[in-house]
Design a protein around this motif. Sequence first.
Motif, PDB file in Angstrom:
ATOM      1  N   GLN A  66       1.499 -14.377 -44.591  1.00 31.56           N
ATOM      2  CA  GLN A  66       0.323 -14.394 -44.227  1.00 31.56           C
ATOM      3  C   GLN A  66      -0.220 -12.990 -43.057  1.00 31.56           C
ATOM      4  N   ASN A  67       1.277 -12.117 -43.434  1.00 38.97           N
ATOM      5  CA  ASN A  67       0.936 -11.436 -41.719  1.00 38.97           C
ATOM      6  C   ASN A  67       1.691  -9.316 -42.625  1.00 38.97           C
ATOM      7  N   HIS A  68       2.146  -9.848 -43.192  1.00 41.65           N
ATOM      8  CA  HIS A  68       3.240  -8.423 -44.094  1.00 41.65           C
ATOM      9  C   HIS A  68       3.935  -8.366 -45.214  1.00 41.65           C
ATOM     10  N   ILE A  69       4.229  -7.765 -45.737  1.00 38.35           N
ATOM     11  CA  ILE A  69       5.002  -7.613 -46.847  1.00 38.35           C
ATOM     12  C   ILE A  69       5.423  -6.158 -47.062  1.00 38.35           C
ATOM     13  N   HIS A  70       7.371  -5.699 -46.712  1.00 40.99           N
ATOM     14  CA  HIS A  70       7.840  -5.296 -46.903  1.00 40.99           C
ATOM     15  C   HIS A  70       9.064  -4.488 -47.718  1.00 40.99           C
ATOM     16  N   ILE A  71       8.725  -3.443 -48.692  1.00 43.30           N
ATOM     17  CA  ILE A  71       9.274  -3.507 -50.081  1.00 43.30           C
ATOM     18  C   ILE A  71       9.970  -2.115 -50.363  1.00 43.30           C
ATOM     19  N   LEU A  72      11.400  -2.541 -50.983  1.00 45.77           N
ATOM     20  CA  LEU A  72      12.298  -0.710 -51.038  1.00 45.77           C
ATOM     21  C   LEU A  72      13.038  -1.654 -52.660  1.00 45.77           C
ATOM     22  N   PHE A  73      12.804  -0.673 -53.338  1.00 43.19           N
ATOM     23  CA  PHE A  73      13.227  -1.188 -55.055  1.00 43.19           C
ATOM     24  C   PHE A  73      14.115   0.065 -55.188  1.00 43.19           C
ATOM     25  N   TYR A  74      14.615   0.341 -56.049  1.00 46.05           N
ATOM     26  CA  TYR A  74      15.755   1.340 -57.028  1.00 46.05           C
ATOM     27  C   TYR A  74      15.260   1.434 -57.540  1.00 46.05           C
ATOM     28  N   ILE A  75      14.405   0.554 -58.806  1.00 48.08           N
ATOM     29  CA  ILE A  75      14.169   1.093 -60.107  1.00 48.08           C
ATOM     30  C   ILE A  75      12.513   0.043 -59.887  1.00 48.08           C
ATOM     31  N   VAL A  76      11.471   0.188 -60.225  1.00 48.61           N
ATOM     32  CA  VAL A  76       9.849   0.190 -60.536  1.00 48.61           C
ATOM     33  C   VAL A  76      10.330   0.645 -61.967  1.00 48.61           C
ATOM     34  N   ARG A  77      10.225  -0.208 -62.944  1.00 50.50           N
ATOM     35  CA  ARG A  77       9.340   0.297 -64.009  1.00 50.50           C
ATOM     36  C   ARG A  77       7.882   0.358 -64.596  1.00 50.50           C
ATOM     37  N   ASP A  78       7.484   0.762 -65.733  1.00 48.10           N
ATOM     38  CA  ASP A  78       6.319   0.637 -65.663  1.00 48.10           C
ATOM     39  C   ASP A  78       6.067  -0.139 -67.293  1.00 48.10           C
ATOM     40  N   ASP A  79       5.828  -1.213 -67.135  1.00 47.33           N
ATOM     41  CA  ASP A  79       5.119  -1.921 -68.195  1.00 47.33           C
ATOM     42  C   ASP A  79       5.444  -3.066 -67.339  1.00 47.33           C
ATOM     43  N   GLN A  80       4.648  -4.296 -68.105  1.00 46.51           N
ATOM     44  CA  GLN A  80       4.017  -4.961 -67.502  1.00 46.51           C
ATOM     45  C   GLN A  80       4.334  -6.159 -66.199  1.00 46.51           C
ATOM     46  N   TYR A 215       6.137  -7.324 -36.385  1.00 47.61           N
ATOM     47  CA  TYR A 215       7.132  -6.760 -37.201  1.00 47.61           C
ATOM     48  C   TYR A 215       8.443  -7.751 -37.679  1.00 47.61           C
ATOM     49  N   ALA A 216       9.622  -8.165 -36.525  1.00 48.99           N
ATOM     50  CA  ALA A 216      10.913  -8.689 -36.724  1.00 48.99           C
ATOM     51  C   ALA A 216      10.678  -9.701 -35.411  1.00 48.99           C
ATOM     52  N   PRO A 217      10.110 -10.986 -35.553  1.00 48.23           N
ATOM     53  CA  PRO A 217       9.391 -11.820 -34.627  1.00 48.23           C
ATOM     54  C   PRO A 217      10.956 -12.566 -34.083  1.00 48.23           C
ATOM     55  N   ARG A 218      11.553 -13.589 -33.169  1.00 44.83           N
ATOM     56  CA  ARG A 218      12.599 -14.266 -33.106  1.00 44.83           C
ATOM     57  C   ARG A 218      12.624 -15.481 -34.117  1.00 44.83           C
ATOM     58  N   GLN A 219      13.180 -15.460 -34.798  1.00 39.79           N
ATOM     59  CA  GLN A 219      14.095 -16.515 -35.909  1.00 39.79           C
ATOM     60  C   GLN A 219      15.012 -17.546 -35.470  1.00 39.79           C
ATOM     61  N   PRO A 220      14.842 -18.560 -35.828  1.00 44.20           N
ATOM     62  CA  PRO A 220      15.736 -19.915 -35.779  1.00 44.20           C
ATOM     63  C   PRO A 220      16.933 -19.450 -35.836  1.00 44.20           C
ATOM     64  N   LYS A 221      18.165 -19.419 -36.457  1.00 42.93           N
ATOM     65  CA  LYS A 221      19.312 -19.539 -36.350  1.00 42.93           C
ATOM     66  C   LYS A 221      19.829 -20.301 -37.613  1.00 42.93           C
ATOM     67  N   GLY A 222      20.246 -19.747 -38.295  1.00 49.60           N
ATOM     68  CA  GLY A 222      21.222 -20.629 -39.376  1.00 49.60           C
ATOM     69  C   GLY A 222      22.125 -21.380 -39.518  1.00 49.60           C
ATOM     70  N   THR A 223      23.047 -22.154 -40.730  1.00 45.42           N
ATOM     71  CA  THR A 223      23.895 -22.205 -40.727  1.00 45.42           C
ATOM     72  C   THR A 223      25.239 -21.044 -40.899  1.00 45.42           C
TER      73      THR A 223
END
Length: 400
Positions: A66-80, A215-223
């Motif tokens: 809904q707001n933003h997508i931030h992505i870091l990858f080492y390998i991205v190929r050139d394929d389908q 970008y970094a809204p406060r999130q509830p704790k997990g377990t």
Amino acid sequence: MHLPSIVIALILLIIIWFYIDLTLGRKKHRSFFQKRETPILYGNFDIFPHGKELFADYFQELRNAQNHIHILFYIVRDDQFSQQFFDILKAKAREGIEVRLLVDQIGSHKVKKPAIRELRNAGVQFAFSNRIRLPFLFYSSQVRNHRKISIIDGKIGYLGGYNIGKEYIDQDPKLSPWRDYHLKITGESVPFLQREFFIDWNEYASDHVIVDSRYAPRQPKGTVPHQFVPTEAGFLEEKYFHFIENAKKSITIGTPYFIPSKKLIDELLRAAKRGIKITIVVPYITDHMLVQEASYRYLRKMLLAGAQVFQYKNGFYHAKSIIIDDHLCDIGTANFDKRSLFLNKEINCYFFDPAFVERFRGVLHKDILDSKPLKLEDLNKPNFLRSIKEGIAGAFSFFL
């Protein structure tokens, strides 16, 4: 001067240049990298050992952003498969969602200018990480950004061993099925993962972003208690050494490339001598030249010390994990090799919850059941070609 002498002199000069470049480049890198790690945080985790299930979930979450997508990858190929990934990002950018894609320059060298142009024209902000730069050309060519991080809306994170390419969804006949571990993360630690992304983004992208609550809204704790630790420039060796040194009962290592430093192999042998049960899981087949032969000298030592070594046979094993006793496990991007220890930028997640450790142990146990025990006599059988490869691999093991 005769031609052979000139050639020899040039080769010696190149070797000397490589050595000086590598030594000074690493020294400078260590001088400016500041060790950082999150405090112990609490989150919720899904573990994906299969690429098809992972990417079905991942692509759906990307489409739901809904707001933003931030992505870091080492390998991205050139394929389908990569094109499908790009199509999702372009569609979200056209919707007005902020999309940033950071990929390693060498790992993703197959991403060509026309594809980048299409991404940017659609509104995707694209950058190459770890570009080769002066003055240390050789060193900077070897320091790769091996991290794989995705953050969606500051609420959902992904981290692990998978990249973008057809082999990761079992479409490479030689390497299928691909076995790896990838985490889906929710909870209070996702904003910290977001900050790590922007540390890398700000180093190489044209715009410098200050991370705030957008970008970094406060999130509830997990377990599940855990900690993110990004490493580079040799600091991962210290972390692994501490884990091995403090093991009380058992150490289990899963890695596609078992090429440890002298400090780590010596500490593993000391652990075996004091009665620690050591189990190592590696692939039966290999995806890179010489990496398997480079591991044999270390696996022989471990087998002689009483460790169990298993070679995964149900496809290609690319997973990266460590389990210490019953209270700690590590899942992340780092292999148990010198490249991850000393050269690559990595990020690992350490878990401190016995219930989660037991849950993950079940995943790893399944992989051991799909493996063949490696015996010392197998490695000691005379094999002239393998011996030559081992000699070459030993000389270049730092870069494998």
